[in-house]
Design a protein around this motif. Structure first.
Motif, short mmCIF file in Angstrom:
data_model
loop_
_atom_site.label_atom_id
_atom_site.label_comp_id
_atom_site.label_asym_id
_atom_site.label_seq_id
_atom_site.Cartn_x
_atom_site.Cartn_y
_atom_site.Cartn_z
N ASP A 343 -6.09 6.86 -66.58
CA ASP A 343 -5.11 6.82 -67.67
C ASP A 343 -5.54 5.88 -68.78
O ASP A 343 -6.06 4.79 -68.54
N SER A 374 1.25 9.84 -69.37
CA SER A 374 1.75 10.10 -68.01
C SER A 374 3.05 9.34 -67.75
O SER A 374 3.26 8.23 -68.25
N LEU A 375 3.92 9.98 -66.96
CA LEU A 375 5.26 9.46 -66.65
C LEU A 375 6.07 9.19 -67.92
O LEU A 375 6.94 8.33 -67.96
N THR A 377 5.29 7.70 -70.50
CA THR A 377 5.08 6.34 -70.99
C THR A 377 4.03 6.35 -72.09
O THR A 377 2.96 6.93 -71.94
N ASP A 432 6.41 15.02 -67.64
CA ASP A 432 7.66 14.43 -67.16
C ASP A 432 8.67 14.32 -68.30
O ASP A 432 8.29 14.08 -69.45
N VAL A 436 12.58 9.55 -68.43
CA VAL A 436 12.06 8.72 -67.33
C VAL A 436 11.04 7.72 -67.83
O VAL A 436 10.56 6.89 -67.07
N GLY A 437 10.68 7.77 -69.13
CA GLY A 437 9.62 6.93 -69.65
C GLY A 437 10.10 5.66 -70.30
O GLY A 437 11.24 5.22 -70.12
N GLN A 511 -1.78 18.03 -57.19
CA GLN A 511 -1.25 16.68 -57.06
C GLN A 511 -1.92 16.01 -55.86
O GLN A 511 -2.47 16.68 -54.99
N VAL A 553 9.43 9.83 -53.56
CA VAL A 553 8.84 10.93 -54.31
C VAL A 553 9.05 12.22 -53.53
O VAL A 553 8.58 12.34 -52.40
#
Length: 639
Positions: A343, A374-375, A377, A432, A436-437, A511, A553
């Motif tokens: 990342d 990712s996520l 963010t 995502d 959620v970020g 994944q 998860v």
């Protein structure tokens, strides 16, 4: 002569004035905000009738029913699909009432809009047949004088609608007006030049061909000036009131009624026999048209003489042939191939990232894949860092492309930018949700699903832009798709994977997997998948990380023995043990998958460096054994 035949005759001899925008006027009056405009035919009939009357008073001799989006699919968004027939029939009744109330001699045409309406198509055209038939039957049964098919961005959809409706209208002789909306001057979204499109519409049985929406009078005039219209074919034009923009803090159209009236005369000189207005137009615009064409008769169209396209002669110049870099798909078909996910950083210090990437390259990674925030963010652009890695290290960089952050305009621009930088291997993911970020108030766009985006990227490879415009060059994207095996029932997940393959995916990345049982289940369930699969492996970093994955998860399970094993360690020792567990998983994976996808946890690149070295070591050993066996086989055959 019945009204349908009278309308057909007038289209060929006179200049008829259409009405203007229905929804625009209702919204400007504060009506129908947040609701279906078409539902007003049942709930607020006076509003709809008054709008018709305003256009009739302005000089319209053809009015459209308020039924543009009164099809089952569009009405379903408001829970109104069971009222489709009622709304369409009511729309005709209200228009007739407006004629009676004003005493005007005008024609009523049933408006049927595109189902796709500029969106990305996710289903086969054939599935629209019943939707068009239901709406057309209701309008024709109520006795419209004509049918107007409008705002079709794709010739193929308009041809389908004609194929369905033409037989239904034949018995009454009801004429059909077929109008396209252009993405750019002279060309449809699905790549047809207007000359070709009009020819096909004539062959399909259209009585009138034309243009409406999106473009204003000037651009529609420019389109007609470069188009050959079938001889004798009536033309209809309903321009927008110019381009939509922000003026004095309000979203509105710029062009004024006088300008519209001026262009009405120019459009009539192109042979237009039905002239109205689309989005942003008002009774003032229609009055300007009516005043401009008063007393004029239809002008016989003279088609332009189109010059042949001159193909420039290329000078012979020395060309240096640069062999193309083998794609990940090419490599994985020949040998074990390692992709490492690393990342991008969350701040502007990229030196550590470059250092880590260099270490991964030296350890044996074939490519570094960079997530797309990712996520949810915010991180440094994977396009920027991917280009830096390719330029400074010479390693293949694969960018993830999420559906979350960019609309259709941004997605195509981003992809073209990636390709221009030599980053033509991408992984398409959903992404995502923004909530959620680190910026939970941000909007998740999702103009496209991952299936749609895969198809659109492969369309760029055919040299066709998202808009349908032919591009000068074809892209060369290699497209990956994601697979999440962490579900209770693997069958639906495999079915979803198959759809991605059908959409055009070239390879699959899973994944992370944490146990041999799941790894073997994936292998068995995907044996029929015809494209390479990269199995995901991400080392655990400690007890808390393992417990989080196992308990929080969805779908991920970690063997009890592994949880107990990692629990005995902390800090660096725990990360070392996580790497050892991952190595044991790789020992099995290399016998079942040529593609290895190593995921760096929390930017601990030293962990994936060690795993990459190990994976390269065991795959090299396996390759040497295979070569030895091959030599042994040939040796025994010679004796």
């Amino acid at each position: 002569m019945n009204r349908q035949h009278a309308f057909r005759a007038r289209l060929r001899s006179d200049i008829l004035v259409g009405d203007g925008a229905m929804a625009t006027l209702l919204y400007l009056q504060g009506n129908a905000i947040g609701a279906s405009t078409e539902e007003l035919c049942l709930t607020e009939q006076d509003w709809v009738r008054d709008t018709h009357i305003a256009y009739l008073d302005a000089g319209a001799t053809v009015i459209e029913t308020n039924s543009y989006a009164a099809n089952r699919e569009a009405l379903a968004r408001y829970g109104l699909e069971t009222r489709t027939t009622r709304i369409n029939r009511a729309s005709v009744q209200i228009a007739r009432q407006a004629l009676e109330q004003t005493g005007r001699d005008a024609f009523v045409v049933g408006s049927i809009g595109s189902i796709l309406a500029g969106r990305v198509r996710g289903t086969a055209w054939e599935e629209y047949r019943d939707v068009y038939e239901e709406q057309a039957v209701a309008l024709l049964h109520e006795g419209v004088d004509g049918v107007i098919l409008e705002t079709f961005y794709d010739v193929e959809e308009l041809l389908l609608a004609l194929d369905v409706i033409r037989p239904l209208a034949a018995s009454s002789g009801t004429p059909i007006i077929a109008q396209l909306s252009l993405i750019e001057v002279g060309r449809t979204r699905d790549g047809y030049e207007l000359t070709q499109a009009f020819r096909q519409l004539e062959s399909a049985g259209a009585d009138v061909v034309g243009l409406n929406c999106r473009l204003g009078p000037a651009e529609i005039l420019g389109s007609l000036e470069r188009t050959i219209v079938p001889e004798g074919m009536p033309i209809s034009v309903y321009p927008n009131a110019g381009r939509l923009g922000m003026i004095d803090g309000k979203v509105q159209y710029k062009s004024n009624a006088a300008y519209f009236g001026d262009y009405a005369g120019r459009l009539v000189n192109q042979g237009v026999s039905l002239l109205g207005g689309c989005c942003g137009t008002s009774p003032e615009h229609i009055k300007a048209i009516a005043d401009s064409v008063a007393g004029r008769r239809r002008v016989t169209r003279v088609n332009p003489v189109l010059a042949e396209r001159v193909v420039p002669v290329e000078r012979e110049t020395p060309r240096i042939e640069i062999p193309p870099t083998p794609s990940i798909v090419d490599l994985v078909k020949q040998r074990h191939t390692i992709i490492v996910e690393y990342d991008t950083p969350r701040d502007l210090d990229i030196e550590k990232y470059i250092t880590g990437s260099r270490a991964l390259q030296e350890a044996g990674a074939d490519a570094i894949t960079l997530a797309d925030n990712s996520l949810a963010t915010t991180r440094v652009s994977n396009m920027a860092l991917g280009a830096i890695l390719k330029r400074e290290l010479g390693i293949e960089a694969m960018a993830h492309v999420a559906c979350r952050d960019r609309n259709l305009i941004g997605q195509q621009s981003h992809l073209l930018g990636l390709h221009a930088l030599g980053l033509n291997q991408v992984l398409v993911i959903t992404g995502d949700p923004a909530r959620v970020g680190d910026l939970p108030g941000a909007t998740s766009v999702f103009d496209l699903s991952s299936f749609d985006l895969i198809r659109m990227v492969k369309q760029l490879n055919e040299g066709i832009a998202f808009s349908g415009r032919r591009m000068k060059n074809q892209a060369r994207f290699v497209v990956g798709a994601a697979f999440n095996p962490h579900v209770r029932n693997l069958e639906p997940a495999i079915a979803r994977l198959e759809r991605k393959v059908e959409a055009g995916a070239d390879f699959i990345m899973t994944q992370p997997v944490y146990d041999v049982e799941t790894l073997l289940a994936i292998r068995e369930a995907t044996r029929h998948i015809p494209i390479p699969i990269f199995i995901g492996v991400m080392p655990l970093t400690g007890q808390r990380n393992a417990e989080f994955l196992h308990n929080e998860v969805p779908g991920i399970k970690i063997a009890e023995s592994t949880l107990e094993r990692i629990k005995r360690f902390e800090g660096e020792a725990a990360r070392h043990e996580g790497v050892q567990i991952a190595k044991e998983l790789l020992d099995v994976a290399v016998h079942h998958f040529n593609g290895l996808y190593l995921i760096t946890p929390f930017n601990y690149y030293d962990m994936t460096v060690e795993l990459t070295r190990y994976a390269r070591q065991i795959t090299s050993a396996q390759a040497e054994i295979a070569v030895g066996r091959e030599h042994q086989h040939h040796g025994s055959g010679c004796c």
